[in-house]
Design a protein around this motif. Structure first.
Motif, PDB file in Angstrom:
ATOM      1  N   ASN A 156       5.956  -7.803  -4.696  1.00 13.32           N
ATOM      2  CA  ASN A 156       5.215  -8.858  -3.990  1.00 13.32           C
ATOM      3  C   ASN A 156       4.787  -9.878  -5.033  1.00 13.32           C
ATOM      4  N   GLY A 200       2.795  -4.050   1.322  1.00 14.70           N
ATOM      5  CA  GLY A 200       2.714  -3.083   0.240  1.00 14.70           C
ATOM      6  C   GLY A 200       1.881  -1.861   0.583  1.00 14.70           C
ATOM      7  N   ASN A 248       3.785   0.074  -5.841  1.00 17.21           N
ATOM      8  CA  ASN A 248       3.689  -1.380  -5.786  1.00 17.21           C
ATOM      9  C   ASN A 248       3.788  -2.019  -7.164  1.00 17.21           C
ATOM     10  N   SER A 275       3.034  -5.869  -7.959  1.00 18.99           N
ATOM     11  CA  SER A 275       2.585  -7.043  -7.209  1.00 18.99           C
ATOM     12  C   SER A 275       1.738  -7.960  -8.074  1.00 18.99           C
TER      13      SER A 275
END
Length: 844
Positions: free
Chosen positions: A592, A605, A615, A617
């Motif tokens: 992300n 997520g 994750n 991100s």
């Protein structure tokens, strides 16, 4: 034959088949989207159709009468159906968390208004994140027994479906949502008549049909304008989610807010709390006030003062441009008559409710401003978004410190039983029990840590194997639809032993979906490393009007079509709920890359957590408060850079570095059993720490305890005695407005003795009652601490002054006296300040 005719006909055709009503009850409950006990029932009736649609109601409507009779004549099948129905009814009737925890609650109903709901692919009336949150919160409210009723719109087309053509360009399609094939039923009056509402628009009326959706214990009511009594143009008001121009959007929001509240009134439902999921439904605050006016004879100001205490506004918008705004002329055209005839307001007064500066006649009407001025509480959807929202709404609270702008936060969560795979469900059930998501989840973190490394890693490898099979099948179908050859190695694409990254969301510039493409050659080297290869699955839509977002998709498609890339990256078109489920249940790493702070929360997520995904991100939205080094990876420095292209380049390089130096080595470094021990440790901590914390179970309990219960009590208190408190509040506000400008400070005296500053100030209130204000000594917070706000005591009247008083307080001398300043703010025991009265006077 129209949809209602088909409903009647189908019921008549099958009404005499014993057991059909039981199947209908199961098929029409959206509980099937998170409780999969009945999946085998629908698979037995039509396995192919079930695999394609995951829609019990479509299967039941499509299967032949003979097949139904045969299945229901099988004692084993029938016993299974009866057991499932009994389990459903028992669960619905049993006391859940809310009933057990708050048996004598003042809260009997929360009306939850949202423009979209993502409940299941069987009911495609959603676009993305907003609908995801709405659907997951309804499901969690059902699990927890919180008395919520949903209100929304039934779109004939919903949001668009996506096809990628031979040139890699997105094409938008709008298939018709046939109500006869949707798990909805007409909402009927006791006499059998279809409940329809008449909403007056300039020069004509629009008839709205009411539909009902069963969501476990709860009901979702939907309105649509596709009524035969309407002109063709008016039948299309609810044709498309987020389509058309401002005029269509305004009409949709009028139908949602005004029509939605009238629907509840027609059903005899009297909610204590109205929860606005974004500003689209803000007209509900006007209609709620109008309804109170009609009941009590009070004027609009009193009605709003009473009813706003029961309204909660949740904003999901991270940039000012994201709020719905309408030209003053459009508001005048569609709402002037309603304001004057129903609310007793001039159009100017109505427009003032939706403006930051009520006196600026050129300013557009902002639905967020209306929602704030009509609510008793406001919240963002993550800790960082709460801060961003305070900055956005600061102009409404001029001269108040940013920290005191009245916007809190409840971080979103996802409905875990909706997004966990069957394998994840089995894993968590073994460790934590079957009812783990139905209560407070206190022991889940320690329970999940007991799972062995071997079991966790086998779980993940099985998930990746399942994803590879799904991706190949879906890509083959996608290529066939676009007219591309499917004979060039699709069945050999991807490897279940390879590190798999997932990126799936709306393609928009601020989400930076092409950050990985900053250096294509470096990415290719990363993907094609013969010893440590990487594969990526992408999906996502760009709004049909967002040409830059569509260009980002096309850039990826062109990259993927390079011969050396094709075995390692695929783009799966038509990103929908079903595709999301497969991705979040199986990828190893979820990427992300939003531009901070534009991601209000982000929930994609969160969905990988229960499934063992990790994750990577940017530090935005939920990840800004979730990230610690042992649960995943963070991109960026946690600060805002205002869309600086140079910073994008820096973060792209940092992303490559993270992958090359940390993520990929950790995945491929194995022990003698073939287990990546550091990876499994990170995965376990992510599952244990974050899954309960970022669940909709936690979010709905927070909404209930922090907002719904206090709002219900506040509303009932204000509504008592024909709104006597509301009358007092209106009088108090009028007095503040008339006299505030004349308030002033006089002499200030500061003495320091015995390690204390003794501060005394003179305040002249110009006839304003001293009980109507609070005098405070204020100092900014230090080292991250909150600001100091110390009430000063009124010690004596000033000789010869009208409403002049001396106020005094003692504070620690650890800080310099110059750090402190006096201020006067409104005060009323029943008011939320500054939300309901934003005046403030500083001594300096």
């Amino acid at each position: 034959m129209n949809a209602e005719g088909r409903h009647v006909k189908e019921r008549l055709i099958c009404a005499d088949i014993e057991g059909f009503d039981a199947l209908s009850e199961l098929a029409l409950d959206m509980r099937s989207s998170w409780n999969h006990g009945a999946d085998d029932v629908w698979r037995q009736l039509d396995p192919s159709l079930w695999d394609l649609t995951q829609n019990p109601w479509v299967v039941l409507q499509t299967v032949s009468r003979d097949k139904l009779q045969l299945a229901l004549g099988d004692p084993t099948f029938r016993r299974n159906v009866d057991d499932l129905l009994k389990a459903r009814r028992d669960e619905t009737e049993a006391a859940a968390w809310f009933q057990q925890t708050y048996p004598r609650s003042p809260l009997s109903c929360v009306a939850y208004f949202s423009m979209e709901y993502m409940l299941s692919e069987a009911l495609p009336i959603y676009s993305g994140g907003l609908g995801n949150v709405a659907g997951d919160q309804l499901k969690a409210a059902s699990d927890l027994g919180v008395p919520v009723i949903g209100v929304g719109l039934l779109y004939q087309q919903g949001y668009f479906r996506q096809v990628i053509d031979k040139d890699g360009a997105q094409q938008a399609l709008y298939p018709y949502n046939d109500p006869g094939q949707l798990p909805v039923t007409p909402l009927r009056k006791p006499n059998g008549e279809w409940l329809r509402l008449e909403i007056a628009l300039p020069g004509y009326s629009v008839w709205l049909r009411a539909w009902q959706v069963q969501v476990g214990r709860l009901k979702l009511y939907l309105l649509d304008s596709n009524d035969a009594a309407n002109y063709p143009a008016h039948r299309g008001i609810t044709s498309e989610l987020y389509g058309g121009g401002p005029e269509l959007r305004l009409k949709q929001e009028m139908l949602l807010g005004i029509g939605g509240w009238r629907l509840l009134a027609a059903l005899g439902i009297r909610p204590e709390v109205c929860h606005l999921n974004e500003g689209h439904a803000a007209f509900a605050v006007l209609e709620r006030a109008r309804s109170y006016m009609e009941e009590t004879g009070q004027n609009f100001d009193v009605a709003l003062a009473v009813t706003r205490a029961g309204n909660l506004f949740t904003t999901h918008t991270a940039v000012s441009a994201g709020f719905d705004r309408f030209a003053p002329a459009l508001i005048e055209q569609y709402l002037a008559g309603y304001a004057e005839q129903k609310l007793g307001l001039s159009c100017r007064d109505l427009l003032a409710l939706g403006r930051r500066n009520p006196d600026d006649t050129d300013e557009p009407f902002n639905m967020a401003c209306l929602a704030i001025r009509g609510s008793g509480a406001v919240n963002g959807v993550s800790r960082l978004h709460g801060k961003v929202s305070r900055q956005l709404f600061e102009p409404l609270f001029s001269r108040w410190p940013m920290d005191e702008v009245p916007v809190g936060y409840v971080t979103n969560g996802v409905h875990i039983p909706t997004w966990d795979s069957a394998m994840a469900d089995a894993l968590w059930t073994g460790a934590c029990g079957k009812d783990r998501w139905l209560g407070t989840m206190d022991t889940l973190e320690q329970d999940i840590r007991q799972i062995s490394d071997t079991r966790l890693w086998q779980f993940r490898t099985d998930a990746t194997r399942s994803l590879v099979e799904f991706a190949r099948e879906r890509l083959s179908r996608q290529l066939a639809i676009s007219g591309t050859s499917t004979d060039d190695g699709v069945e050999q694409l991807f490897d279940s032993n390879t590190l798999t990254l997932g990126f799936a969301r709306r393609f928009a510039s601020y989400k930076r979906p092409n950050l990985l493409l900053h250096d294509p050659e470096r990415l290719i080297r990363l993907l094609t490393n013969p010893h440590r290869p990487v594969q990526i699955i992408l999906a996502g839509k760009a709004h049909p009007a967002d040409l830059s977002g569509q260009a980002l998709i096309q850039q990826w498609i062109h990259f993927i079509r390079r011969p050396e890339v094709r075995p390692h990256v695929i783009f799966l078109s038509d990103y929908d709920m079903q595709l999301t489920e497969h991705l979040v249940q199986s990828v190893d790493v979820w990427l992300n890359t939003p531009r901070r702070p534009w991601e209000a929360c982000g929930t994609s997520g969160m969905k990988v957590l229960v499934n063992g995904g990790i994750n990577l991100s940017a530090l935005d939205g939920w990840w800004a408060e979730a990230y610690t080094p042992e649960v995943g990876w963070a991109l960026g420095d946690g600060r805002e850079h205002d869309g600086d292209p140079a910073w994008d380049a820096i973060e792209a390089d940092a992303l490559y570095d993270l992958l090359e130096r940390e993520v990929i080595p950790e995945f491929y470094t194995r022990d003698e059993r073939g287990i990546p021990m550091r990876w499994v440790a990170r995965m376990r901590e992510s599952m244990a720490q974050l899954t309960p914390r970022f669940s909709s179970n936690r979010a709905v309990r927070e909404y209930t305890e922090q907002h719904y219960l206090p709002a219900a009590s506040a509303y009932l208190k204000r509504a008592a005695d024909q709104g006597a408190i509301g009358v007092a509040l209106v009088n108090w506000r009028h007095e503040l407005e008339q006299k505030w400008s004349a308030l002033r400070f006089g002499e200030v005296k500061i003495e320091t003795q015995d390690n204390q500053h003794i501060v005394e100030v003179q305040v002249y209130l110009d006839g304003l009652a001293p009980e109507s204000v609070r005098v405070e000594l204020y100092a900014d917070g230090m080292d991250g601490a909150p600001p100091e706000q110390i009430e000063m005591m009124r010690v004596r009247p000033l000789v010869g002054a009208i409403s002049g008083y001396a106020y005094r307080v003692a504070v620690s001398a650890l800080r310099p006296a110059a750090d402190y300043t006096a201020r006067v703010i409104p005060h009323h025991e029943n008011a939320a300040v500054p939300l309901e009265a934003a005046q403030i006077l500083w001594q300096r």
